[in-house]
Design an enzyme around this catalytic site. Sequence first.
Site, PDB file in Angstrom:
ATOM      1  N   SER A  32       0.784  -1.340   0.027  1.00 26.87           N
ATOM      2  CA  SER A  32      -0.046   0.118  -0.045  1.00 26.87           C
ATOM      3  C   SER A  32       0.903   1.197   0.056  1.00 26.87           C
ATOM      4  CB  SER A  32      -0.973  -0.069   1.482  1.00 26.87           C
ATOM      5  OG  SER A  32      -1.564   1.443   1.330  1.00 26.87           O
ATOM      6  N   LYS A  83     -13.907  -3.447   2.506  1.00 27.73           N
ATOM      7  CA  LYS A  83     -14.610  -2.473   2.407  1.00 27.73           C
ATOM      8  C   LYS A  83     -16.106  -2.693   2.987  1.00 27.73           C
ATOM      9  CE  LYS A  83     -11.948  -0.199  -1.069  1.00 27.73           C
ATOM     10  NZ  LYS A  83     -11.911   0.606  -2.420  1.00 27.73           N
ATOM     11  N   ASN A 104     -14.598   3.074   2.532  1.00 26.10           N
ATOM     12  CA  ASN A 104     -12.942   3.015   2.472  1.00 26.10           C
ATOM     13  C   ASN A 104     -12.382   4.043   3.636  1.00 26.10           C
ATOM     14  OD1 ASN A 104     -13.528   5.592   1.558  1.00 26.10           O
ATOM     15  ND2 ASN A 104     -11.836   5.181  -0.113  1.00 26.10           N
ATOM     16  N   GLY A 145     -18.952  -5.005  -9.984  1.00 26.93           N
ATOM     17  CA  GLY A 145     -18.662  -5.488  -8.455  1.00 26.93           C
ATOM     18  C   GLY A 145     -18.662  -4.012  -7.712  1.00 26.93           C
ATOM     19  N   ARG A 168     -19.662  -8.886 -17.412  1.00 25.37           N
ATOM     20  CA  ARG A 168     -19.433 -10.558 -17.833  1.00 25.37           C
ATOM     21  C   ARG A 168     -20.996 -11.019 -17.653  1.00 25.37           C
ATOM     22  NH1 ARG A 168     -14.396 -13.541 -15.123  1.00 25.37           N
ATOM     23  NH2 ARG A 168     -15.468 -12.881 -13.346  1.00 25.37           N
ATOM     24  N   LYS A 172     -25.504  -8.719 -12.411  1.00 22.40           N
ATOM     25  CA  LYS A 172     -25.108  -7.590 -11.555  1.00 22.40           C
ATOM     26  C   LYS A 172     -25.239  -6.214 -12.110  1.00 22.40           C
ATOM     27  CE  LYS A 172     -20.839  -8.853  -9.558  1.00 22.40           C
ATOM     28  NZ  LYS A 172     -19.725  -9.826  -9.167  1.00 22.40           N
ATOM     29  N   MET A 241      -8.263   1.186 -12.985  1.00 19.02           N
ATOM     30  CA  MET A 241      -8.551   1.566 -11.714  1.00 19.02           C
ATOM     31  C   MET A 241      -7.284   1.096 -11.070  1.00 19.02           C
ATOM     32  SD  MET A 241     -11.941   1.864 -10.157  1.00 19.02           S
ATOM     33  CE  MET A 241     -13.546   2.533 -10.949  1.00 19.02           C
TER      34      MET A 241
END
Length: 298
Positions: A32, A83, A104, A145, A168, A172, A241
């Site tokens: 991180s 999260k 977050n 997602g 895909r 969702k 991202m």
Amino acid sequence: MISSESMDLYTDPKLFSGMDVYVVAGNPIAHSKSPQIHAQFALQSNQAMHYGSLQPALGAFTKAAQDFFAAGGKGMNVTVPFKLDAQAFAKVLTARAQLAGAVNTLWIQDEQIYGDNTDGAGLVRDLLAQGIALKGARILLLGAGGAARGVLGPLLEQSPKHLVIANRSNAKANELVKIFSELTQGANLESVTLDDLEDAGKTTPFDVVINATAAGLNNVSPISAKAAANIFVPSSFAYEMLYGKTTSFMQQAFQRGARVSDGLGMLVEQAADAFLIWRGVGLTSAIDPRVVLAKLRT
Ligand code: ATR
């Protein structure tokens, strides 16, 4: 008493008397860049604080967060895979955290734990800082997602003309369209499958294509070469991202002549929002996320 499994020595607030302590919690966490970023913001704005990193065991986030705040910790950034746990842990959620379905940024105020989500605002600010016009734009968001959901609200707030969610599996993406249908700000919000993008009859090029899928982590692109040929033109902007590597998605966009960015700017900008929540919005002009980003890139 702080248990040694959940508390890293360097993040135990008791070791930093007189100093506010923050952490980023994730698993894994060693990679991180958040400690570096927050140290830079603290330096820019002359804040005496410590920011460490914490790696709770999988399934042990709640205990680690409880221990951290009980020991005097002031705030926590939360990353993969915690999260959703962080959202459940917070007693008070901001509207955008509720909409994002994930948290977050945590902090303690009047003995209550608050949760926010600064990811979407961070993405939008990075896009705008890179000169990308979002108002009236045709935007393609790849993935449905948590990462995609987290940025949808702030993207729609920018009043794009068209926002297409491609995933895909259709279910969702349809679900996200349903959740955000009342918040489109006039944008045409729709869902398609990744396979649909291969049909040149159905797909026209996009101004902005954002990869919010996890595909890059497995060194694959979510879209085929055929789909890439349909969605990218040289005036397109492709945003990945992830950061830290040139993904196959970025290469596809580059090969079609599009401008390309990784997600490092989003990371810095979401951190800036968290920093200001914790230390006060009065410091907005004291910190400069673009300078911090430039330093990270050198
Ligand atoms: P995150 O919080 O990172 O968004 P997630 O909620 O597990 O993680 O969602 C991962 C997203 O990446 C999903 O949209 C997933 O697609 P499915 O819903 O069809 O599973 C997408 N994804 C992961 N690997 C992918 C791949 N190889 N190709 C295309 N999409 C992929």
